[in-house]
Design an enzyme around this catalytic site. Structure first.
Site, PDB file in Angstrom:
ATOM      1  N   GLU A 113       0.943  -1.202   0.083  1.00 48.39           N
ATOM      2  CA  GLU A 113      -0.045   0.160   0.050  1.00 48.39           C
ATOM      3  C   GLU A 113       0.918   1.143   0.202  1.00 48.39           C
ATOM      4  O   GLU A 113       0.607   2.273  -0.691  1.00 48.39           O
ATOM      5  CB  GLU A 113      -0.879   0.115   1.174  1.00 48.39           C
ATOM      6  CG  GLU A 113      -2.079  -0.881   1.191  1.00 48.39           C
ATOM      7  CD  GLU A 113      -1.857  -2.206   1.439  1.00 48.39           C
ATOM      8  OE1 GLU A 113      -0.535  -2.655   2.154  1.00 48.39           O
ATOM      9  OE2 GLU A 113      -2.804  -3.462   1.500  1.00 48.39           O
ATOM     10  N   HIS A 165      -9.598  -4.695  11.307  1.00 47.43           N
ATOM     11  CA  HIS A 165     -10.459  -4.494   9.812  1.00 47.43           C
ATOM     12  C   HIS A 165     -11.671  -3.858  10.096  1.00 47.43           C
ATOM     13  O   HIS A 165     -12.345  -3.889   8.995  1.00 47.43           O
ATOM     14  CB  HIS A 165     -10.616  -5.960   9.431  1.00 47.43           C
ATOM     15  CG  HIS A 165      -9.505  -6.699   8.744  1.00 47.43           C
ATOM     16  ND1 HIS A 165      -8.432  -7.090   9.390  1.00 47.43           N
ATOM     17  CD2 HIS A 165      -8.976  -6.991   7.390  1.00 47.43           C
ATOM     18  CE1 HIS A 165      -7.439  -7.400   8.595  1.00 47.43           C
ATOM     19  NE2 HIS A 165      -7.725  -7.459   7.438  1.00 47.43           N
TER      20      HIS A 165
END
Lengths: 336, 460
Positions: B194, B263
């Site tokens: 990322e 998450h």
């Protein structure tokens, strides 16, 4: 000043050699002046001088073509001068004035010129590496045959995002030259105390990126290596790594206690390896220039630097309204 | 002409220092770069180098002197051909301080409005599409997919990159069919990096492209947040307006279901705080489509916060050739007169459900969907609160420094006299998201909490 043999015979014209001398001298004198203005309190915050490393950018600029891009970290004044940005605008940015390249809003570490394809000037160590690969990505996407020089230091070479970028640059064959300016110290930490491998360029091997070490105190060696790297990229063969071994004479920033290396070490580099003296000798011994020619160049540079310093003092501080401009590229959003 | 050597500032904070040691004496020749003195600052002892070449004509400050103010002349340097006799005694007078006229700019800098009367709100209540326009049912997923495809058809510089966006067709099936239509040059699978690909995206935006960077979820974008904020959001300002970053960062945000603490985080308040970014968190499919198309065309970096649970939900979407929604315009999802409920994204599910239940009890709630968090449409909220005199905010993010906190502050500044009750913020609980089904439910806000809050502010 002791003499030394050049690793390379000059394979450039006398005019080119003189231009390298001039460009390197401009950077050195400019940086000395910046140091002086810092001492007078006219430049604030951080100020990282490029003195000692001049051959790196001057050699690579000699290998660049119109439209090629460059991006670097925070020791960036030399890169800006070498690609032709106005010394007045650079110095006035250092003093935080309206006439600065970022109108006083960027500072020493944050200057840009879309006109000269200079994409900064970045203060976060390593962050400019994927950014440079992104510029190369755009060039490849647009099929315009341009190359991006992405400069970073031996310190940045330990950041994780550098290797994320190596992987993608190799995977996608991006036309980017990764230039590791190895000045041997990451701030005050010697390379051997921070870096597991003595030759950083070999780290590209893991990604299939060719690389080589270059004597960064020899502008001709740097230019040769730059030519080779650029040809590799332009041929569509993907990225190339140049680890350019150089040396910074001054501290990391202005507030550097200089406890991590000896005065003798610095002095030895200056006396034996100085890149500007090297070209000076080549010019004189090859009878490409006379002492008087060089004096004339010195004088020209001194005038440019003095003009830049005067401009940077005379230019007013930015208008208070500048606080609120350039936050968004379109109209400022309501309420935010 | 003789030059004064001044006491240097050797750190950003130094005002005075000790001249610890002279390494040269009067009559010595120096050239640029020679170390001439050692100076003790507040941080360390540092070497001080000559900048010009010449001969040390006179030392004005003896070594060992403490508290030498920055810019005090400490020695005089003679040029070739000058002698110490040429030194003007006035050289010893203190040099003027470096320019410091910043006081003037402080006076004229725009100050935050506090004392003056609050500005009257001017909400833009125009409809999102012309009356009578045909609509069709579409899921949020289909709407986002259509927005991306339409913009890619319209502009060849638009491309999408991210993990599993191409061959897998999106971890959440947002990019279905895009690889087939646009090919691998414009629909690019990235490695799981990322930080790196966000940076490549920003660089590409400077190089003339309009990247859409998909994060599989916004949780993973924490790896890349430096590039989003330091590189994308700040560069236009730092470059004095030369270089903007036309890029969209998008992906699902907030809690899904039973995926645990790492998450399940709502980043609305984090990104909404950053000048230079635009931040969108749509609820409906029409908003997702219209706002994403605006985002892709926007010359600024846009953070587009989607929600996995909403992806499968269907809404009316106008059938139009080119449907966009401007940023900074909230939507009144339900008109009412007794209380204003302000929310965005999945918070709207609780807000709307609560409003239905409240109606059964005779409480008529107005529900506002902010849609964009930066710029935020304060005016629509204020105008509504001036009518209802009460406000409850609803979001899934954490309570401290939340979007609701911000709205409460805005209402205090601009509508204080209109409030008949304190504003209540319904938020996620101040805990990492637990895994257990019952605990996860407790950690999120709920329709029941919104109902309680409304009853408190309406005193019913």
């Amino acid at each position: 000043m002791s003499t030394r043999k050049s690793a390379k015979k000059p394979n450039v014209s006398a005019e080119e050699l003189k231009a390298y001398y001039r460009d390197m001298l401009l950077i050195r004198r400019f940086e000395e002046k910046a140091g002086q203005l810092y001492g007078m309190g006219l430049i604030g915050g951080f100020c990282h001088l490029y003195i000692g490393q001049e051959a790196v950018v001057v050699g690579l600029e000699a290998a660049a073509e119109e439209g090629d891009k460059r991006i670097t970290t925070y020791r960036d004044h030399g890169h800006m001068l070498a690609c032709g940005m106005d010394p007045k605008g650079v110095m006035a940015e250092l003093t935080g004035r309206e006439g600065g390249l970022s109108r006083g809003k960027g500072g020493s570490m944050h200057m840009f010129s879309t006109e000269k394809d200079f994409y900064g000037g970045h203060g976060i160590v390593g962050a400019n590496v994927p950014l440079g690969a992104g510029l190369a990505f755009a060039d490849k996407y647009l099929e315009n045959d341009r190359v991006t020089f992405t400069y970073f230091g031996d310190g940045a070479a330990n950041q994780g995002q550098v290797y994320e970028t190596f992987n993608m640059a190799a995977l996608w064959s991006l036309p980017v030259v990764f230039v590791i300016e190895n000045n041997q110290y990451a701030m005050g930490t010697a390379q051997k105390r921070s870096t597991s491998t003595p030759d950083i360029y070999t780290r590209g091997e893991a990604f299939g990126i060719p690389g080589e070490a270059v004597d960064g105190m020899d502008v001709l060696a740097v230019k040769d290596a730059g030519d080779k790297a650029v040809a590799h990229c332009r041929a569509g063969k993907g990225p190339y790594i140049l680890e350019i071994k150089t040396y910074r004479y001054r501290g990391h920033s202005m507030s550097d206690p200089a406890k991590y290396r000896t005065r003798e070490e610095v002095q030895k580099m200056r006396e034996e390896k100085d890149a500007i003296e090297h070209v000076r000798e080549l010019l004189l011994s090859g009878k490409h220039a006379t002492e008087d020619d060089l004096k004339a160049i010195d004088k020209e540079i001194k005038a440019i630097v003095n003009d830049a310093a005067e401009f940077s003092k005379d230019s007013p501080e930015p208008d208070a309204a500048e606080l609120w401009t350039d936050i968004y590229a379109d109209v400022a959003p309501q309420n935010a | 002409m003789a030059t004064e050597i001044l006491m240097p500032a050797l750190s950003p904070t130094m005002e005075a220092g000790t001249l610890a040691k002279w390494l040269v004496k009067e009559g010595d020749e120096v050239s640029s770069g020679d170390i001439i003195a050692e100076i003790e600052t507040d941080k360390a002892t540092m070497e001080f180098e000559a900048v010009d070449e010449g001969t040390i004509g006179k030392i004005l400050i003896a070594e060992g002197t403490e508290g030498v103010k920055v810019n005090t002349p400490i020695a005089v340097l003679l040029e070739e051909g000058e002698s110490a006799d040429d030194i003007d005694t006035s050289a010893a007078a203190p040099a003027p301080q470096a320019s410091d006229d910043s006081g003037a700019s402080e006076d004229s800098a725009p100050a935050p409005a506090q004392a003056k009367a609050p500005e009257a709100p001017r909400p833009d209540l125009s409809p999102d599409w012309p009356e009578g326009t045909e609509t069709k049912k579409q899921t949020v997923r289909e709407a986002i997919n259509a927005a991306i495809a339409e913009e890619m058809r319209a502009d060849a510089t638009v491309f999408i990159m991210g993990e599993e966006v191409a061959e897998y067709e999106g971890a959440y099936k947002i990019t279905q069919g895009l690889l087939d239509e646009f090919g691998s040059k414009r629909v690019i699978d990235t490695p799981i990096t990322e930080h790196g690909f966000a940076g490549i995206g920003v660089g590409a935006s400077w190089g003339g492209l309009r990247p859409i960077v998909e994060f599989m979820t916004w949780n993973f974008a924490m790896q890349a947040i430096d590039q989003i904020i330091n590189s994308a959001a700040k560069t236009l300002y730092m470059s004095g307006g030369q270089m903007g970053s036309p890029i969209v960062f998008r992906g699902p945000n907030g809690a899904a279901a039973r995926v645990g603490a790492q998450h399940s985080q709502d980043y609305a308040a984090w990104y909404a705080q950053v000048p230079g970014l635009k931040v969108v968190q749509p609820y409906s499919a029409a908003d997702a489509k219209g706002l994403l198309k605006s985002a892709i065309r926007d010359p600024n970096p846009v953070v587009f916060l989607e929600n996995e649970i909403l992806y499968g939900k269907s809404f009316d979407v106008p059938v139009m050739d080119d449907f966009t929604i401007p940023f900074g315009k909230a939507r009144i999802a339900r008109e009412g007169s007794d209380v204003t409920i302000v929310s965005f994204g999945i918070g709207m599910t609780y807000a709307l459900e609560a409003a239905e239940k409240l109606a059964e009890d005779g409480i008529d709630a107005e529900v506002i969907d902010l849609r964009t968090l930066r710029p935020m449409d304060h005016d629509t909220v204020i105008a509504s609160v001036m009518k209802t005199n009460r406000c409850v905010t609803v979001e899934e993010g954490w309570p401290v420094a939340s979007i609701g906190n911000h709205i409460s502050a805005v209402l205090m500044e601009r509508a204080f006299d209109y409030l008949d009750a304190p504003v209540i913020n319904c938020t996620g609980k101040d805990v990492p998201m637990p895994y257990a089904a019952n605990l996860e439910k407790l950690a999120l806000t709920s329709t029941a909490e919104v109902l309680d809050a409304v009853r408190q502010v309406t005193y019913r």
